[in-house]
Design a protein around this motif. Structure first.
Motif, PDB file in Angstrom:
ATOM      1  N   LEU A  60       0.828  -1.208   0.000  1.00 41.79           N
ATOM      2  CA  LEU A  60       0.000   0.000   0.000  1.00 41.79           C
ATOM      3  C   LEU A  60       0.861   1.256   0.000  1.00 41.79           C
ATOM      4  O   LEU A  60       0.719   2.122  -0.862  1.00 41.79           O
ATOM      5  CB  LEU A  60      -0.931  -0.004   1.213  1.00 41.79           C
ATOM      6  N   THR A  61       1.760   1.363   0.963  1.00 37.80           N
ATOM      7  CA  THR A  61       2.656   2.518   1.020  1.00 37.80           C
ATOM      8  C   THR A  61       3.893   2.159   1.830  1.00 37.80           C
ATOM      9  O   THR A  61       3.835   1.337   2.749  1.00 37.80           O
ATOM     10  CB  THR A  61       1.957   3.746   1.646  1.00 37.80           C
ATOM     11  N   PRO A  95      -8.462   7.866  -0.152  1.00 40.40           N
ATOM     12  CA  PRO A  95      -9.356   7.522  -1.268  1.00 40.40           C
ATOM     13  C   PRO A  95      -8.595   7.179  -2.548  1.00 40.40           C
ATOM     14  O   PRO A  95      -8.945   6.224  -3.256  1.00 40.40           O
ATOM     15  CB  PRO A  95     -10.209   8.791  -1.445  1.00 40.40           C
ATOM     16  N   ILE A  96      -7.537   7.953  -2.841  1.00 38.38           N
ATOM     17  CA  ILE A  96      -6.724   7.667  -4.035  1.00 38.38           C
ATOM     18  C   ILE A  96      -6.008   6.334  -3.867  1.00 38.38           C
ATOM     19  O   ILE A  96      -5.942   5.519  -4.804  1.00 38.38           O
ATOM     20  CB  ILE A  96      -5.709   8.807  -4.269  1.00 38.38           C
ATOM     21  N   LEU A  97      -5.485   6.104  -2.669  1.00 42.54           N
ATOM     22  CA  LEU A  97      -4.799   4.842  -2.383  1.00 42.54           C
ATOM     23  C   LEU A  97      -5.736   3.666  -2.610  1.00 42.54           C
ATOM     24  O   LEU A  97      -5.359   2.659  -3.220  1.00 42.54           O
ATOM     25  CB  LEU A  97      -4.288   4.856  -0.940  1.00 42.54           C
ATOM     26  N   CYS A  98      -6.956   3.798  -2.133  1.00 41.43           N
ATOM     27  CA  CYS A  98      -7.939   2.727  -2.276  1.00 41.43           C
ATOM     28  C   CYS A  98      -8.281   2.469  -3.743  1.00 41.43           C
ATOM     29  O   CYS A  98      -8.274   1.331  -4.212  1.00 41.43           O
ATOM     30  CB  CYS A  98      -9.195   3.072  -1.477  1.00 41.43           C
ATOM     31  N   LEU A 125      -8.870  -0.216   8.984  1.00 35.94           N
ATOM     32  CA  LEU A 125      -9.635   0.776   8.247  1.00 35.94           C
ATOM     33  C   LEU A 125      -9.079   1.060   6.860  1.00 35.94           C
ATOM     34  O   LEU A 125      -9.819   1.455   5.956  1.00 35.94           O
ATOM     35  CB  LEU A 125      -9.691   2.084   9.051  1.00 35.94           C
ATOM     36  N   PHE A 126      -7.766   0.871   6.678  1.00 42.00           N
ATOM     37  CA  PHE A 126      -7.154   1.190   5.391  1.00 42.00           C
ATOM     38  C   PHE A 126      -7.264   0.049   4.389  1.00 42.00           C
ATOM     39  O   PHE A 126      -7.215   0.285   3.186  1.00 42.00           O
ATOM     40  CB  PHE A 126      -5.682   1.578   5.582  1.00 42.00           C
ATOM     41  N   ASN A 127      -7.384  -1.190   4.864  1.00 37.77           N
ATOM     42  CA  ASN A 127      -7.397  -2.290   3.902  1.00 37.77           C
ATOM     43  C   ASN A 127      -8.762  -2.952   3.732  1.00 37.77           C
ATOM     44  O   ASN A 127      -8.977  -3.681   2.764  1.00 37.77           O
ATOM     45  CB  ASN A 127      -6.351  -3.347   4.258  1.00 37.77           C
ATOM     46  N   ILE A 163      -5.848   4.561  18.126  1.00 34.30           N
ATOM     47  CA  ILE A 163      -6.980   4.541  17.204  1.00 34.30           C
ATOM     48  C   ILE A 163      -6.892   3.324  16.288  1.00 34.30           C
ATOM     49  O   ILE A 163      -7.888   2.618  16.059  1.00 34.30           O
ATOM     50  CB  ILE A 163      -7.030   5.841  16.379  1.00 34.30           C
ATOM     51  N   LYS A 164      -5.690   3.067  15.758  1.00 35.72           N
ATOM     52  CA  LYS A 164      -5.491   1.915  14.886  1.00 35.72           C
ATOM     53  C   LYS A 164      -5.799   0.621  15.632  1.00 35.72           C
ATOM     54  O   LYS A 164      -6.500  -0.264  15.113  1.00 35.72           O
ATOM     55  CB  LYS A 164      -4.047   1.892  14.371  1.00 35.72           C
TER      56      LYS A 164
END
Length: 409
Positions: A60-61, A95-98, A125-127, A163-164
């Motif tokens: 992802l990054t 959003p762009i990453l997704c 939340l990111f994946n 939070i994560k």
């Protein structure tokens, strides 16, 4: 075991090799990195020997300071979707990453094949949006879990980490809705995810792993001075203050010992470590080598004398299985290891390693003293520990089991 071994094939009813398209996916450094990166590399190295398997890596990054963002490593293509996203940028560009990731996964899907996403880590939340889309495309999602996030709050200091951790703790309770399979690194996690999935999702126990090509085949006697060694992330679970206190205790009575540290951690963790070293009366005998690339790391590990895995006694530390332990054992050096998690499942005290009470500084110091005063026993312990690593943790030996598991889901 032969590192060029080709694993046993499975055939469909037409007699053709069953084809698999496996994408190793997540947010970790690649191809150079720490424990998570090496765990993925070992899985790839094992599986790529099998005919009919197409493997790629999608990150992802990650930081462009650590790795080239897109390229090929050991014959496997990898791609980073967006590089150098930190802090608020991660949220703004999510959003762009997704969207970009979903496009890559759609383009990478192979019809009429067994398509698998091997996700390193839990749903978060990111994946989770990306993995939900991938499942709709026809991918089977496999999660590789190495930590228990229900116990991670005890080591959380930053708001972002809290939070994560909170959102992961929520999402893993519903993991069965996304997962075709779950891979875990410890017995604790195996029981946990069997319960969470209500035994509806197959859970595969894949412990720590080792690539023996990195280690010297000969075992040398202690050097002069004798070098103690730690490498890792300098986290709370790693018990660096304990190791440093134990070193001070031993160094006060032995002028021929020194301590070498490698790895990297958070700014807070590294600051606390450097402050502690500065306050040591034996700071001249403590060397921090920084974060080392793979070649420099294994060269250093092969040159030291006593590797130390001295974790604290906490629920979080007991939930996982320290990856570095396998590397330490494979070096053939006598290892000092905290008696946590699955350690005693594989190792016997004073036969395969010196096992110490977690969180006990004096037990660590006594273990070092024992090895210094019993060099022949130390050599035998190192030899036996290496053999245990070869039997239980060689990635080649784990490869066929992993392949069979992925084919079964």
């Amino acid at each position: 075991m032969d590192g060029n071994k080709i694993f046993q094939m499975e055939y469909n009813s037409a007699g053709n090799v069953e084809k698999m398209n496996i994408i190793f996916f997540g947010q970790y450094s690649y191809p150079q990195g720490m424990a998570g990166t090496k765990r993925i590399q070992h899985a790839i190295s094992a599986l790529k020997k099998c005919q009919g398997i197409r493997i790629s890596v999608v990150i992802l990054t990650q930081s462009s300071r650590d790795n080239t963002l897109t390229g090929s490593y050991m014959g496997i293509n990898y791609k980073t979707i967006l590089g150098d996203l930190y802090g608020i940028k991660t949220v703004l560009f999510s959003p762009i990453l997704c969207l970009k990731t979903c496009h890559v996964l759609k383009e990478s899907f192979c019809p009429n094949q067994n398509n698998i996403i091997y996700n390193y880590g839990p749903p978060d939340l990111f994946n989770i949006g990306i993995l939900s889309y991938a499942k709709q495309l026809g991918y089977k999602i496999v999660f590789d879990i190495v930590e228990d996030y229900d116990t991670a709050m005890s080591i959380s200091h930053s708001s972002s980490h809290k939070i994560k951790t909170f959102n992961i703790r929520f999402l893993v309770r519903y993991i069965k809705y996304w997962a075709a399979g779950i891979i875990v690194i410890s017995s604790h996690l195996q029981r946990k995810y069997q319960d969470l999935s209500r035994n509806q999702i197959p859970v595969h126990y894949r412990p720590i792993s080792v690539d023996f090509r990195h280690y010297s085949t000969s075992i040398s006697d202690f050097g002069d001075p004798v070098t103690l060694f730690y490498s890792g992330s300098f986290g709370i679970k790693d018990g660096l203050p304990l190791l440093l206190s134990a070193f001070d205790n031993v160094a006060a009575r032995n002028s021929n010992v020194r301590l070498v540290l490698t790895g990297k951690g958070s700014r807070e963790a590294m600051g606390a470590t450097f402050s502690r070293i500065a306050g040591s009366p034996f700071k001249q005998r403590i060397e921090y080598k920084g974060y080392l690339n793979d070649d420099a790391y294994y060269s250093t590990l092969n040159s030291i004398d006593i590797p130390c895995m001295t974790r604290i006694d906490s629920a979080y530390a007991n939930a996982g299985f320290p990856f570095k332990l396998g590397e330490y054992l494979a070096s053939g050096k006598p290892v000092i290891a905290s008696h946590i998690s699955d350690v005693s499942r594989f190792l016997v005290h004073k036969r395969d390693a010196i096992l110490v009470k977690p969180g006990d500084c004096m037990d660590i110091a006594n273990a070092v003293e024992y090895l210094l005063n019993h060099p022949e026993e130390a050599r035998l312990i190192g030899e036996s520990g290496r053999e245990k690593a070869r039997v239980h943790f060689d990635y080649n030996e784990q490869g066929q089991k992993l392949l069979n598991y992925l084919r079964s889901i």
